[in-house]
Write an enzyme that holds these catalytic residues in place. Sequence first.
Site, PDB file in Angstrom:
ATOM      1  N   ASP A   1     137.997 -33.936  16.684  1.00 29.73           N
ATOM      2  CA  ASP A   1     137.694 -33.092  17.847  1.00 29.73           C
ATOM      3  C   ASP A   1     136.276 -33.288  18.377  1.00 29.73           C
ATOM      4  O   ASP A   1     135.656 -32.363  18.916  1.00 29.73           O
ATOM      5  CB  ASP A   1     137.926 -31.604  17.529  1.00 29.73           C
ATOM      6  CG  ASP A   1     139.331 -31.360  17.024  1.00 29.73           C
ATOM      7  OD1 ASP A   1     140.241 -32.077  17.450  1.00 29.73           O
ATOM      8  OD2 ASP A   1     139.502 -30.453  16.184  1.00 29.73           O
TER       9      ASP A   1
ATOM     10  N   LYS B   1     136.776 -37.317  21.721  1.00 27.69           N
ATOM     11  CA  LYS B   1     137.233 -38.702  21.904  1.00 27.69           C
ATOM     12  C   LYS B   1     138.022 -38.860  23.199  1.00 27.69           C
ATOM     13  O   LYS B   1     137.805 -39.803  23.962  1.00 27.69           O
ATOM     14  CB  LYS B   1     138.114 -39.127  20.707  1.00 27.69           C
ATOM     15  CG  LYS B   1     137.365 -39.115  19.378  1.00 27.69           C
ATOM     16  CD  LYS B   1     138.295 -39.432  18.221  1.00 27.69           C
ATOM     17  CE  LYS B   1     139.278 -38.340  17.873  1.00 27.69           C
ATOM     18  NZ  LYS B   1     138.710 -37.112  17.331  1.00 27.69           N
TER      19      LYS B   1
ATOM     20  N   GLY C   1     144.799 -34.010  19.046  1.00 28.07           N
ATOM     21  CA  GLY C   1     144.847 -33.305  20.328  1.00 28.07           C
ATOM     22  C   GLY C   1     143.634 -33.761  21.100  1.00 28.07           C
ATOM     23  O   GLY C   1     142.517 -33.416  20.742  1.00 28.07           O
ATOM     24  N   HIS C   2     143.846 -34.599  22.104  1.00 29.27           N
ATOM     25  CA  HIS C   2     142.730 -35.169  22.858  1.00 29.27           C
ATOM     26  C   HIS C   2     142.727 -34.561  24.265  1.00 29.27           C
ATOM     27  O   HIS C   2     143.668 -34.750  25.035  1.00 29.27           O
ATOM     28  CB  HIS C   2     142.842 -36.701  22.910  1.00 29.27           C
ATOM     29  CG  HIS C   2     142.713 -37.346  21.557  1.00 29.27           C
ATOM     30  ND1 HIS C   2     142.798 -38.699  21.341  1.00 29.27           N
ATOM     31  CD2 HIS C   2     142.475 -36.797  20.338  1.00 29.27           C
ATOM     32  CE1 HIS C   2     142.629 -38.949  20.054  1.00 29.27           C
ATOM     33  NE2 HIS C   2     142.439 -37.812  19.421  1.00 29.27           N
TER      34      HIS C   2
ATOM     35  N   GLN D   1     141.640 -38.257  14.862  1.00 28.96           N
ATOM     36  CA  GLN D   1     140.983 -37.578  13.733  1.00 28.96           C
ATOM     37  C   GLN D   1     139.510 -38.038  13.676  1.00 28.96           C
ATOM     38  O   GLN D   1     138.975 -38.469  14.670  1.00 28.96           O
ATOM     39  CB  GLN D   1     141.707 -37.832  12.402  1.00 28.96           C
ATOM     40  CG  GLN D   1     143.080 -37.181  12.293  1.00 28.96           C
ATOM     41  CD  GLN D   1     144.153 -37.878  13.084  1.00 28.96           C
ATOM     42  OE1 GLN D   1     144.392 -39.063  12.921  1.00 28.96           O
ATOM     43  NE2 GLN D   1     144.842 -37.155  13.942  1.00 28.96           N
TER      44      GLN D   1
HETATM   45  P1  GDP Z   1     139.156 -35.017  20.502  1.00 30.82           P
HETATM   46  O1  GDP Z   1     140.246 -34.653  19.565  1.00 30.82           O
HETATM   47  O2  GDP Z   1     138.044 -35.763  19.828  1.00 30.82           O
HETATM   48  O3  GDP Z   1     139.641 -35.721  21.739  1.00 30.82           O
HETATM   49  O4  GDP Z   1     138.515 -33.640  20.987  1.00 30.82           O
HETATM   50  P2  GDP Z   1     139.317 -32.327  21.447  1.00 30.82           P
HETATM   51  O5  GDP Z   1     139.832 -32.535  22.811  1.00 30.82           O
HETATM   52  O6  GDP Z   1     140.276 -31.882  20.394  1.00 30.82           O
HETATM   53  O7  GDP Z   1     138.163 -31.264  21.389  1.00 30.82           O
HETATM   54  C1  GDP Z   1     137.019 -31.389  22.158  1.00 30.82           C
HETATM   55  C2  GDP Z   1     136.896 -30.134  23.048  1.00 30.82           C
HETATM   56  O8  GDP Z   1     135.612 -30.101  23.612  1.00 30.82           O
HETATM   57  C3  GDP Z   1     137.863 -30.139  24.204  1.00 30.82           C
HETATM   58  O9  GDP Z   1     138.189 -28.815  24.522  1.00 30.82           O
HETATM   59  C4  GDP Z   1     137.039 -30.782  25.328  1.00 30.82           C
HETATM   60  O10 GDP Z   1     137.486 -30.369  26.615  1.00 30.82           O
HETATM   61  C5  GDP Z   1     135.693 -30.243  25.034  1.00 30.82           C
HETATM   62  N1  GDP Z   1     134.552 -31.092  25.357  1.00 30.82           N
HETATM   63  C6  GDP Z   1     134.433 -32.446  25.310  1.00 30.82           C
HETATM   64  N2  GDP Z   1     133.163 -32.815  25.596  1.00 30.82           N
HETATM   65  C7  GDP Z   1     132.468 -31.683  25.823  1.00 30.82           C
HETATM   66  C8  GDP Z   1     131.110 -31.396  26.123  1.00 30.82           C
HETATM   67  O11 GDP Z   1     130.259 -32.276  26.232  1.00 30.82           O
HETATM   68  N3  GDP Z   1     130.780 -30.071  26.275  1.00 30.82           N
HETATM   69  C9  GDP Z   1     131.685 -29.067  26.140  1.00 30.82           C
HETATM   70  N4  GDP Z   1     131.271 -27.818  26.286  1.00 30.82           N
HETATM   71  N5  GDP Z   1     132.963 -29.306  25.838  1.00 30.82           N
HETATM   72  C10 GDP Z   1     133.337 -30.586  25.681  1.00 30.82           C
HETATM   73  P1  IMO Z   2     141.877 -35.235  16.690  1.00 25.59           P
HETATM   74  O1  IMO Z   2     142.379 -36.642  16.970  1.00 25.59           O
HETATM   75  C1  IMO Z   2     140.844 -32.211  13.781  1.00 25.59           C
HETATM   76  C2  IMO Z   2     143.114 -32.155  10.055  1.00 25.59           C
HETATM   77  C3  IMO Z   2     144.033 -30.981   9.801  1.00 25.59           C
HETATM   78  C4  IMO Z   2     143.993 -30.933   8.299  1.00 25.59           C
HETATM   79  C5  IMO Z   2     143.949 -32.402   7.912  1.00 25.59           C
HETATM   80  C6  IMO Z   2     145.307 -33.003   7.587  1.00 25.59           C
HETATM   81  O2  IMO Z   2     142.239 -34.243  17.727  1.00 25.59           O
HETATM   82  O3  IMO Z   2     140.426 -35.282  16.362  1.00 25.59           O
HETATM   83  P2  IMO Z   2     147.490 -33.607   8.969  1.00 25.59           P
HETATM   84  O4  IMO Z   2     148.180 -32.900  10.086  1.00 25.59           O
HETATM   85  O5  IMO Z   2     146.976 -34.938   9.325  1.00 25.59           O
HETATM   86  O6  IMO Z   2     148.297 -33.589   7.713  1.00 25.59           O
HETATM   87  O7  IMO Z   2     146.212 -32.690   8.636  1.00 25.59           O
HETATM   88  O8  IMO Z   2     143.403 -33.089   9.021  1.00 25.59           O
HETATM   89  N1  IMO Z   2     143.359 -32.858  11.329  1.00 25.59           N
HETATM   90  C7  IMO Z   2     142.550 -32.776  12.390  1.00 25.59           C
HETATM   91  N2  IMO Z   2     141.437 -32.043  12.597  1.00 25.59           N
HETATM   92  N3  IMO Z   2     141.254 -33.048  14.731  1.00 25.59           N
HETATM   93  C8  IMO Z   2     142.346 -33.822  14.526  1.00 25.59           C
HETATM   94  O9  IMO Z   2     142.702 -34.809  15.385  1.00 25.59           O
HETATM   95  C9  IMO Z   2     143.081 -33.673  13.331  1.00 25.59           C
HETATM   96  N4  IMO Z   2     144.203 -34.242  12.836  1.00 25.59           N
HETATM   97  C10 IMO Z   2     144.351 -33.740  11.608  1.00 25.59           C
HETATM   98  O10 IMO Z   2     143.535 -29.811  10.391  1.00 25.59           O
HETATM   99  O11 IMO Z   2     142.798 -30.348   7.868  1.00 25.59           O
HETATM  100 MG    MG Z   3     141.300 -32.968  18.954  1.00 23.69          MG
END
Ligand code: GDP
Ligand code: IMO
Ligand code: MG
Length: 429
Positions: free
Chosen positions: A12, A15, A39-40, A228
């Site tokens: 998270d 990415k 979840g991207h 991840q």
């Molecule tokens: P990913 O899994 O690495 O793609 O990241 P996620 O989408 O799960 O989580 C990142 C969260 O931070 C999302 O809600 C994005 O919309 C948000 N986000 C990304 N970059 C920024 C930033 O620079 N500032 C803020 N406030 N939110 C951001």
């Molecule tokens: P993105 O790509 C954050 C965590 C789960 C759990 C562990 C194992 O959005 O960064 P799994 O479902 O793989 O058996 O879970 O890994 N986890 C993540 N945490 N971002 C993710 O993906 C994750 N994918 C798995 O919360 O601790």
């Molecule tokens: Mg994510």
Amino acid sequence: MIDVLLGLQWGDEGKGKIVDVLAPQYDIIARFQGGPNAGHTLIFNDRKFILHTIPSGIFRENTINIIGNGVVIDPVIFKSEIDKIKVLVNPKNNLKISSKAHLILPSHRLLDAAYEQQKGGNKIGSTLKGIGPTYTDKYARLGLRVGDILSENFKNKYDILKQKHFEIINNIRFDYSDYLIDNMSYSDYEKAWFDSLELLKEFDIIESEYYINNAFNAGKKILAEGAQGSLLDVDFGSYPYVTSSNTIASGVCSGLGVAPNKIGRIFGIFKAYCTRVGSGPFPTELFDEKGKSLQKKGNEFGSTTGRPRRCGWLDIPALKYSAMLSGITDLIITKIDVLNELKEIPVCTSYKIANNKTQILPFNIAKNKIGINFEVFNGWNSSLTDIAHINNLPKELLDYLKFIEKQTAIPITMVSYGPDRKQIITFNI
Ligand code: GDP
Ligand code: IMO
Ligand code: MG
């Protein structure tokens, strides 16, 4: 060249947003591992999309997106992603899927839940998307792959694997009668699964290793998108509290079928602080109001499960460890806006552990039991949402960025200061 973008923390890091920003510079974006546990989030033109299986270049119509062989796919989740995306673009034009990617069966989802239930207090905190059991079957050479759906005896292969799963489920007495898979009973999910396979078949199912290597030879630019984070890597993360794939750069070679000498820049993305969703060690975790405040300002709730993310300060030894594992050439920092109003910003520079000169990560140390040495930075106290250029960044922020560069010996090439596609400063890309 094949560039790579991957997360350096526990996922998270942002990415999805950065891949979406970079996508116009690439001909191909390819996911190499993980599955719908990811979840991207992409935000642009006042719209928000959360992608789970589909690469984050999908909204850039001139970019081909590939779901690589290292990925695991749940057809139901795939279909729900396609249904949302097609409001804006037609993904059939620019999405291809490896025939070697493995399928997550409905019974893998039950197994995931069953194993977590068995672990009791030692739960991994899995997203329960069936990731662990699907990779288990891949390595046990039992799995079903996307290419199999085109074979005549697919249903038969499915039934054999399903039966194996139910033997385990019954053996460990997991009562699935009331268990809901994404709000559906097992039998409804299984029906939706077979319906969704029909959609999967409408996509270009390819030998993606040939496609990618041919594109490389033709001079195309390719970006591999990680899921991840490095600290969730199955070998090097905080085992057993990890996911079931190699999230580091080495995963690109096996997850796409590309040789190491074809890899160019490796972008390592990290938040200006740390978060973790699920269980497991987290040395700089905050258990007080400061942690709550980061969670609130950063909107730190899981993109896939909605669970609150644990929050803590930036951890330099962990960052260096992740950078080492992947040979990071460029750092990208996100969410600096979340720190905008802080007067002081602590950064973990080392752990207080005897005989730990190399600062090996304290993954075997119980939660909250480890002392941390912090360096405290002055906050910049200004709203970075109004700033979009390197020339007017506050001195305090520059000091903070320079410190990270110095500690890691890697340049920071992008700074993200908000969730929108436009909220990005690029230094020297
Ligand atoms: P990913 O899994 O690495 O793609 O990241 P996620 O989408 O799960 O989580 C990142 C969260 O931070 C999302 O809600 C994005 O919309 C948000 N986000 C990304 N970059 C920024 C930033 O620079 N500032 C803020 N406030 N939110 C951001
Ligand atoms: P993105 O790509 C954050 C965590 C789960 C759990 C562990 C194992 O959005 O960064 P799994 O479902 O793989 O058996 O879970 O890994 N986890 C993540 N945490 N971002 C993710 O993906 C994750 N994918 C798995 O919360 O601790
Ligand atoms: Mg994510």
